[in-house]
Design a protein around this motif. Structure first.
Motif, PDB file in Angstrom:
ATOM      1  N   VAL A  55      10.693 -31.736  55.144  1.00 59.11           N
ATOM      2  CA  VAL A  55      11.096 -32.245  56.459  1.00 59.11           C
ATOM      3  C   VAL A  55      12.334 -33.113  56.299  1.00 59.11           C
ATOM      4  CG1 VAL A  55      10.352 -33.579  58.452  1.00 59.11           C
ATOM      5  CG2 VAL A  55       8.698 -32.170  57.210  1.00 59.11           C
ATOM      6  N   TYR A  56      12.261 -34.024  55.337  1.00 62.88           N
ATOM      7  CA  TYR A  56      13.417 -34.844  54.977  1.00 62.88           C
ATOM      8  C   TYR A  56      14.069 -34.277  53.718  1.00 62.88           C
ATOM      9  CZ  TYR A  56      11.567 -38.521  58.102  1.00 62.88           C
ATOM     10  OH  TYR A  56      11.112 -39.235  59.179  1.00 62.88           O
ATOM     11  N   ASN A  57      15.263 -34.776  53.437  1.00 64.58           N
ATOM     12  CA  ASN A  57      15.916 -34.386  52.182  1.00 64.58           C
ATOM     13  C   ASN A  57      15.643 -35.385  51.067  1.00 64.58           C
ATOM     14  OD1 ASN A  57      17.792 -32.445  50.892  1.00 64.58           O
ATOM     15  ND2 ASN A  57      19.021 -34.286  50.557  1.00 64.58           N
ATOM     16  N   SER A  58      14.974 -36.472  51.403  1.00 67.83           N
ATOM     17  CA  SER A  58      14.732 -37.519  50.427  1.00 67.83           C
ATOM     18  C   SER A  58      13.371 -38.150  50.682  1.00 67.83           C
ATOM     19  CB  SER A  58      15.832 -38.594  50.535  1.00 67.83           C
ATOM     20  OG  SER A  58      15.484 -39.750  49.814  1.00 67.83           O
ATOM     21  N   ALA A  59      12.761 -38.651  49.605  1.00 71.63           N
ATOM     22  CA  ALA A  59      11.494 -39.365  49.741  1.00 71.63           C
ATOM     23  C   ALA A  59      11.685 -40.693  50.464  1.00 71.63           C
ATOM     24  CB  ALA A  59      10.880 -39.605  48.361  1.00 71.63           C
ATOM     25  N   THR A  60      12.919 -41.192  50.500  1.00 70.11           N
ATOM     26  CA  THR A  60      13.236 -42.427  51.226  1.00 70.11           C
ATOM     27  C   THR A  60      14.353 -42.133  52.227  1.00 70.11           C
ATOM     28  OG1 THR A  60      14.765 -43.072  49.450  1.00 70.11           O
ATOM     29  CG2 THR A  60      12.520 -43.931  49.332  1.00 70.11           C
ATOM     30  N   GLU A 103       3.045 -39.628  51.152  1.00 67.31           N
ATOM     31  CA  GLU A 103       2.432 -40.838  51.717  1.00 67.31           C
ATOM     32  C   GLU A 103       3.225 -41.361  52.917  1.00 67.31           C
ATOM     33  OE1 GLU A 103       1.161 -40.251  47.592  1.00 67.31           O
ATOM     34  OE2 GLU A 103       3.145 -40.348  48.532  1.00 67.31           O
ATOM     35  N   ARG A 104       4.546 -41.421  52.777  1.00 67.02           N
ATOM     36  CA  ARG A 104       5.361 -41.915  53.892  1.00 67.02           C
ATOM     37  C   ARG A 104       5.304 -40.980  55.087  1.00 67.02           C
ATOM     38  NH1 ARG A 104       8.841 -43.414  49.448  1.00 67.02           N
ATOM     39  NH2 ARG A 104       9.091 -45.694  49.354  1.00 67.02           N
ATOM     40  N   LEU A 105       5.312 -39.677  54.819  1.00 66.90           N
ATOM     41  CA  LEU A 105       5.296 -38.718  55.916  1.00 66.90           C
ATOM     42  C   LEU A 105       3.970 -38.775  56.679  1.00 66.90           C
ATOM     43  CD1 LEU A 105       7.291 -36.613  57.031  1.00 66.90           C
ATOM     44  CD2 LEU A 105       6.060 -34.881  55.730  1.00 66.90           C
ATOM     45  N   ALA A 106       2.912 -39.173  56.008  1.00 65.84           N
ATOM     46  CA  ALA A 106       1.585 -39.215  56.640  1.00 65.84           C
ATOM     47  C   ALA A 106       1.325 -40.513  57.391  1.00 65.84           C
ATOM     48  CB  ALA A 106       0.502 -39.014  55.572  1.00 65.84           C
ATOM     49  N   PHE A 152      -0.014 -34.221  60.537  1.00 66.57           N
ATOM     50  CA  PHE A 152       0.742 -34.388  59.305  1.00 66.57           C
ATOM     51  C   PHE A 152      -0.188 -34.154  58.121  1.00 66.57           C
ATOM     52  CE2 PHE A 152       3.524 -36.687  62.142  1.00 66.57           C
ATOM     53  CZ  PHE A 152       4.785 -36.482  61.620  1.00 66.57           C
ATOM     54  N   SER A 153       0.288 -33.413  57.129  1.00 59.33           N
ATOM     55  CA  SER A 153      -0.518 -33.247  55.927  1.00 59.33           C
ATOM     56  C   SER A 153      -0.674 -34.588  55.219  1.00 59.33           C
ATOM     57  CB  SER A 153       0.116 -32.225  54.980  1.00 59.33           C
ATOM     58  OG  SER A 153       1.365 -32.695  54.504  1.00 59.33           O
ATOM     59  N   GLN A 154      -1.787 -34.731  54.523  1.00 56.22           N
ATOM     60  CA  GLN A 154      -2.063 -35.919  53.728  1.00 56.22           C
ATOM     61  C   GLN A 154      -1.644 -35.669  52.277  1.00 56.22           C
ATOM     62  OE1 GLN A 154      -3.418 -38.740  55.401  1.00 56.22           O
ATOM     63  NE2 GLN A 154      -2.794 -37.342  57.040  1.00 56.22           N
ATOM     64  N   PRO A 155      -1.486 -36.741  51.476  1.00 55.75           N
ATOM     65  CA  PRO A 155      -1.260 -36.525  50.042  1.00 55.75           C
ATOM     66  C   PRO A 155      -2.376 -35.662  49.470  1.00 55.75           C
ATOM     67  CG  PRO A 155      -0.880 -38.815  50.614  1.00 55.75           C
ATOM     68  CD  PRO A 155      -1.445 -38.165  51.844  1.00 55.75           C
TER      69      PRO A 155
END
Length: 381
Positions: A49-54, A88-91, A104-107
């Protein structure tokens, strides 16, 4: 049940120092329009979804606006984390959003992630498998694997274990949403490659009625029509110049009846790969009426002598020029220690072996080669 499948948005991505955010805003609006026209029951975004984890604040705001628009037009929105995302952030806030139809999927854990949505033919089970590595599965199933003695070192073993834990009833209608590399899929330049170590056998997933895949940017199916990569909605490398981008529209009727079609996506800026001498590329006969001024372009100059300040001059005609390179007698004979032209298609093992031979004037012996193989597997799995 009608489903719209997309993936690999890579919101916030930069390509050759060009921000893609305006292109992404535009193409996400096009997807919103398709959703309004098609009126699907479910929209699936299959990872990255994003290009980066942050991600940047700008990227987060764009995703928030996109999900808000999708939710207004579609009762169910399913969003999976990919290898570029932080699961984790996406969830964050997912328990609240789930009650409003945004999933949203979970870890990854050993507990299956499943939602069931009814339609006129009964129920459809949607299983979510976020991007997983063997180490993730080893951690989640540590006790069971220790008891069985399974090493769990390959990606296909990991995905097989994760699918097995879902315990799907294959007599029902089931959809798998996953973000992995299915063996046989055609990669594009710039996609992450683990030298074949990340390959997953398609037979592990083929019993699902539809497999909504992310990870590869080119729209394609892998061996079976229902095992499908929707592809990214935008081009992100010059290896995709000839590609046509799309979203996939899937319609599930009764068990065993599935239709798949595509809706084309026309970008804000297309891409072009142009080649010739400096004078040829600057000639009006070459560029007038071609629309190159509105395209991201890679320019390959065939002049034998370098043109002074070539990129700045060429950008008067090609303002979105991303890359300038030369192909002439000098460049063809000026080989580097490690050839980079096709690096993305070589495994880590091949690259290390080539470097060793260049440095030492002889190939690795059997013991050295085995050591390198073991180290690479330890790093990537």
């Amino acid at each position: 049940m009608k489903i719209l499948h997309t993936s690999d948005l890579h919101i916030g991505k930069r390509v050759n120092e060009f921000s893609m955010i305006d292109d992404q805003k535009y193409i996400l609006q096009r997807i919103e329009h398709i959703v309004a026209e098609e009126q699907p029951d479910v929209v699936i975004i299959a990872g990255d979804v994003y290009n980066s984890a942050t991600p940047s604040a700008e990227a987060v705001v764009l995703l928030s606006d996109f999900i808000t628009q999708l939710h207004a037009r579609c009762p169910h929105v399913v969003i999976l984390s990919g290898n570029h995302d932080s699961a984790e952030r996406l969830a964050f806030g997912s328990a609240i959003m789930r009650r409003n139809g945004v999933y949203f999927s979970q870890p990854f854990s050993r507990e299956p992630q499943k939602l069931t949505i009814p339609d006129v033919y009964g129920e459809v089970n949607i299983y979510l498998l976020p991007f997983v590595r063997p180490i993730d599965v080893r951690s989640a199933f540590k006790d069971a694997l220790e008891d069985s003695g399974e090493p769990m070192e390959r990606y296909d073993e990991a995905v097989a274990k994760a699918v097995e834990a879902m315990k799907p009833d294959y007599s029902a209608r089931n959809i798998l949403v996953a973000h992995q590399y299915i063996q046989g899929g055609e990669r594009c330049e710039g996609e992450e490659v683990v030298g074949g170590l990340d390959e997953v056998d398609v037979e592990i997933v083929r019993q699902f009625d539809y497999v909504a895949l992310g990870h590869l940017h080119r729209p394609q199916h892998v061996q079976y029509k229902h095992v499908r990569y929707s592809g990214s909605p935008l081009k992100y490398s010059f290896s995709e110049v000839q590609n046509t981008k799309s979203v996939s529209i899937i319609e599930l009727s009764e068990k065993g009846r599935t239709t798949i079609r595509e809706r084309e996506l026309v970008p804000l800026h297309d891409w072009a790969d142009l080649r010739g001498t400096y004078d040829e590329l600057m000639s009006e006969a070459f560029y007038v009426g071609k629309g190159y001024e509105n395209m991201y372009v890679r320019l390959t100059l065939t002049d034998e002598d370098e043109v002074v300040d070539a990129m700045n001059k060429l950008r008067n005609v090609y303002p979105l020029a991303m890359v300038l390179q030369y192909d002439n007698t000098r460049t063809r004979h000026n080989q580097q220690c490690v050839e980079t032209e096709h690096m993305e298609n070589k495994s880590p093992q091949e690259l290390v072996c080539e470097f060793f031979e260049k440095q030492n004037g002889q190939p690795m012996n059997e013991a050295q080669s085995e050591l390198v193989t073991n180290l690479i597997q330890a790093i990537f799995v």
